[in-house]
Motif scaffolding. Structure first.
Motif, PDB file in Angstrom:
ATOM      1  N   SER A 600     114.647  10.136  21.600  1.00 14.74           N
ATOM      2  CA  SER A 600     113.854   9.925  22.805  1.00 14.74           C
ATOM      3  C   SER A 600     112.750  10.970  22.877  1.00 14.74           C
ATOM      4  O   SER A 600     112.998  12.165  22.735  1.00 14.74           O
ATOM      5  CB  SER A 600     114.745  10.015  24.049  1.00 14.74           C
ATOM      6  N   ARG A 677     115.105   8.813  36.721  1.00 11.77           N
ATOM      7  CA  ARG A 677     115.141   8.150  35.420  1.00 11.77           C
ATOM      8  C   ARG A 677     113.709   7.784  35.052  1.00 11.77           C
ATOM      9  O   ARG A 677     113.008   7.114  35.821  1.00 11.77           O
ATOM     10  CB  ARG A 677     116.006   6.888  35.469  1.00 11.77           C
ATOM     11  N   TRP A 679     111.029   6.345  31.916  1.00  6.48           N
ATOM     12  CA  TRP A 679     110.884   5.690  30.613  1.00  6.48           C
ATOM     13  C   TRP A 679     109.400   5.405  30.387  1.00  6.48           C
ATOM     14  O   TRP A 679     108.624   5.234  31.334  1.00  6.48           O
ATOM     15  CB  TRP A 679     111.731   4.431  30.505  1.00  6.48           C
ATOM     16  N   GLU A 689     113.516   7.132  27.020  1.00  7.16           N
ATOM     17  CA  GLU A 689     113.771   7.388  28.426  1.00  7.16           C
ATOM     18  C   GLU A 689     114.623   8.647  28.572  1.00  7.16           C
ATOM     19  O   GLU A 689     115.208   9.139  27.609  1.00  7.16           O
ATOM     20  CB  GLU A 689     114.453   6.199  29.086  1.00  7.16           C
ATOM     21  N   THR A 691     116.992  10.967  31.806  1.00  3.59           N
ATOM     22  CA  THR A 691     117.507  11.047  33.171  1.00  3.59           C
ATOM     23  C   THR A 691     117.823  12.493  33.504  1.00  3.59           C
ATOM     24  O   THR A 691     118.110  13.308  32.611  1.00  3.59           O
ATOM     25  CB  THR A 691     118.787  10.199  33.343  1.00  3.59           C
TER      26      THR A 691
END
Length: 778
Positions: A600, A677, A679, A689, A691
């Motif tokens: 990510s 969250r 993305w 993404e 969190t």
């Protein structure tokens, strides 16, 4: 009781003028031969003029109570929102577990305590003095009486005393000297201000300082700050820095331990302050390093640093834990993660013969500075013996053991292109070694050709066990002929090499044809076929795979059944749609096989245990590109969802503050746990993404009342310091002058300015003149 009085407004000049008028009138009357009636008229006219010069005023007076003016200054900077306003400072802080602190209920804040005391004594204060209220934070502003005080809330800004006091002075203006005294309600946690003494002197107003808040801190420890890298290189160092707030634990020590999540129990030697021992995992967490930090004062911010080693590609999870030495009280912890990437992709390329595929792919891989390429190509096969000794040749013997055994573990990707295993009569252990390499997390790329797969002797070997296909019994299994590969998994990142699926599909359609493919028995269950031959089928009837991948153990295997992708590169000039397809495809293939493509690239910055109870709350977010550099361009979308403690979900709008850097400013927060969250889409495709969760308005070990600052402010203003629990309204009010009675004019009348006064004077003069003319007198 109302009474009437006469005021003379002409002053000395009016009195002199009136006396002159009267003197002239008396002199004239004595010499005049007019009759008594005319003389009376003339005298009255002169008196009317003299009265106008004196400017007499009739005043109606009523007795009034005159109260001294008192300024009530209330500090509403953000520290006044802390808990502890209702605590008895003489008893110290509330006892509690480590990190608990005092519940920050609105009715128990310091500002609420100051407001409550004033409202409780409202009747007494109104009877004794004339009140004017001001709120002091970064600026000073007047409040609308008691209603404004009741609605006052803490500001997001700190208390800047000099600027706020000057604002009060400017608002009062000429009425400032009329104020007898000022009261300042504050906890003393003001911003450093070198202009404080000067601002107090300019006000020239005696001021009593009324301290609000606890005298001591609540016992606790919290993470004020945590800094860790977003990404780390494989086998590189991970530097972790933390700032810990320790309060009300002087003379004790904090044990701070860095943990790393481990899939199993691992024994490892760790060192703490020069003493080494054996660690063990508890619940899958391995203790890497332990430090003991002494706490010397009542409140101290302690800096602690740790260093770990990134040992596995992908996401590594860490946890930092702190508590009192000896396990006294509960510990606090902060979890974070680091994405581990490769500094360079170490690639071993073994080709069975010189070819256009080897030449182009080797040149492409070598041109990338992130690739460290070692390549071997077979120029002389065993069936072609030389007629001179090997030492006289410029070629080196095939280093099979070095490639497959000795140095294999040093590489991230092994490329086996059109290589015949049976021709060199290699031991089966070599292929077992390659199989173990993939199972342990390595990447394998197998490219076909006339000497690969079944013809290369791989049928029934350990290599076949890890391929995405089962090999055919047909020998030779290589089928010549040109064809255009047909995508079979449009959404896969190795097929969607452009921003959108339609754009990628158009590029695949525009590619030059490949030449030759391998025939297979079947596709293994669990394998992913990326592209197939448009007409050919496997022995089991499935479309013949041209590109396929399979995960084996912790690694990945990719199969390319044709060794003619070089045609994509040389034919790129024929169609702009596929101009850079070759580079995109093989770059993404290397990243996908080594695991970097799946990392990510959207990251929230690490947050402290709690955010200060002020708004807006600032959250940092970063987005990276393929090379893990800030994604300055081509970011086609960034969305953030914010989940409040009650479960309500709404969208937060990030603001770009730099290349790949974004800031979130959250307002309207409720106490509790909030979740974010985020993305992103990069070049039109999903990019990752992240969190994060944080506590807002959770009571920290707040700073107590700063007596030193409060005492200094009181002495500089000629007043005294009194803490709220000891505050007695009667004693404070006794410093004001007493309420006194005095007559106040309720209304005034000005007869000399009336038209009737002027008309009477004119009428008297005209009447006297008309009488003399009627008698015939001069």
């Amino acid at each position: 009781m109302t009474h009437i009085s006469l005021e003379i407004g002409g002053g000395m000049a009016g009195a002199a003028l009136a006396a002159a008028v009267c003197a002239v009138a008396i002199w004239h009357l004595r010499r005049s031969r007019s009759g008594p009636a005319l003389l009376v008229l003339r005298g009255l006219a002169a008196l009317a003029l003299a009265g106008a010069a004196l400017r007499p005023t009739v005043a109606w007076r009523q007795p009034q109570l005159v109260k001294p003016r008192l300024l009530v200054l209330v500090d509403n900077g953000h520290p006044m929102a802390a808990a502890g306003g209702g605590l008895d400072s003489r008893k110290g802080a509330v006892l509690g577990g480590l990190g608990d602190g005092v519940a920050a209920r609105d009715q128990d804040t310091r500002l609420a305590a100051a407001r409550s005391w004033l409202l409780r004594h409202r009747d007494m204060l109104e009877q004794r003095c004339d009140l004017r209220f001001y709120a002091l934070a970064d600026r000073g502003r007047r409040l609308a009486g008691w209603d404004g005080l009741a609605a006052l809330s803490a500001s997001a800004a700190g208390f800047h005393p000099a600027a706020a006091l000057r604002d009060v002075a400017d608002d009062l203006g000429a009425s400032l000297p009329r104020a007898e005294r000022a009261w300042l309600f504050s906890d003393g946690n003001a911003e450093p201000d070198p202009e404080l003494d000067k601002a107090i002197a300019e006000a020239g107003l005696p001021m009593d300082v009324l301290g609000v808040g606890p005298a001591r801190r609540a016992q606790g420890v919290a993470f004020a700050e945590l800094n860790a890298p977003d990404f780390a290189f494989l086998h590189g160092r991970v530097a972790v820095e933390a700032a810990l707030e320790a309060s009300a634990v002087p003379g004790q020590a904090l044990d701070v331990v860095l943990y790393k999540q481990s899939p199993g129990a691992v024994r490892k030697e760790i060192c703490s302050d020069g003493t080494c021992g054996i660690s063990s995992t508890v619940g899958g967490w391995l203790a890497l390093e332990r430090k003991s930090v002494p706490v010397r004062s009542d409140f101290e911010v302690l800096a602690v640093t740790f260093t770990a080693t990134a040992q596995s590609l992908g996401t590594e999870k860490y946890r930092l834990e702190a508590g009192l030495a000896g396990g006294r009280g509960p510990a606090v912890s902060r979890a974070f993660r680091v994405e581990v990437i490769r500094q360079k992709y170490r690639i071993m390329y073994l080709s069975g013969r010189p070819s256009a595929e080897y030449s182009n792919l080797r040149e492409f891989l070598k041109a990338d500075p992130n690739h460290e390429l070692v390549s071997f190509v077979i120029l002389r096969n065993p069936e072609n013996p030389p007629y001179v000794p090997d030492q006289e040749l410029s070629l080196i013997p095939f280093p099979a053991e070095e490639i497959f055994v000795q140095t294999l573990s040093q590489f991230d990707l092994f490329i086996l292109e059109n290589f015949s295993y049976s021709r060199f009569h290699l031991p089966a252990a070599y292929l077992h070694s390659l199989k173990s390499f993939v199972a342990g997390g390595g990447a394998l790329l197998v490219i076909g050709g006339e000497n690969a797969f079944s013809l290369g002797g791989y049928k029934g070997t350990p290599l076949e066990d890890i391929l995405p296909v089962t090999l055919s019994d047909r020998v030779p299994d290589f089928v010549p002929g040109r064809f255009r590969a047909k995508p079979a998994a449009p959404a896969h990142p190795l097929v969607q090499v452009y921003d959108t699926i339609p754009e990628s599909h158009a590029a695949w359609e525009a590619l030059p044809e490949l030449d030759g493919y391998a025939h297979f028995a079947s596709v293994r269950p669990g394998a992913t076929v990326l592209a197939v031959h448009p007409q050919a089928r496997t022995a089991s009837g499935e479309p013949a795979p041209v590109f396929a991948i399979r995960e084996y153990g912790r690694g990945k295997v990719m199969l390319v059944s044709s060794d003619s992708t070089w045609r994509w590169r040389l034919g790129a000039a024929l169609d702009w749609k596929s101009g850079d397809f070759y580079g995109r495809f093989w770059t993404r293939a290397v990243q996908y096989l080594t695991g970097s493509l799946e990392l990510s690239k959207v990251k929230f910055s690490p947050l402290p245990d709690r955010l200060p109870p002020r708004e807006p709350a600032g959250i940092a977010l970063r987005v990276f590109d393929e090379s893990f550099q800030p994604a300055a361009r081509a970011l086609t979308g960034l969305s953030v969802l914010w989940t409040a403690p009650g479960g309500a979900v709404r969208e937060a709008v990030p603001r770009e503050i730099g290349p790949g850097e974004y800031a979130l400013e959250l307002t309207g927060l409720a106490p509790g746990t909030h979740k974010l969250r985020a993305w992103a889409r990069y070049r039109g495709r999903p990019w990752g993404e992240d969190t994060v969760a944080f506590e807002w308005a959770k009571a920290p070990p707040e700073a107590p009342m700063d007596r030193k600052w409060l005492r200094h402010a009181a002495e500089a203003a000629g007043g005294s310091l009194i803490e709220l629990p000891d505050l007695r309204a009667e004693a404070l009010l006794a410093k004001l002058s007493p309420v006194r009675r005095q007559d106040e004019v309720s209304r005034r009348q000005y007869p000399w300015a009336s038209l009737w006064w002027l008309a009477a004077a004119v009428a008297l003069f005209l009447g006297e003149w008309a009488g003399r003319r009627w008698k015939g007198w001069p």
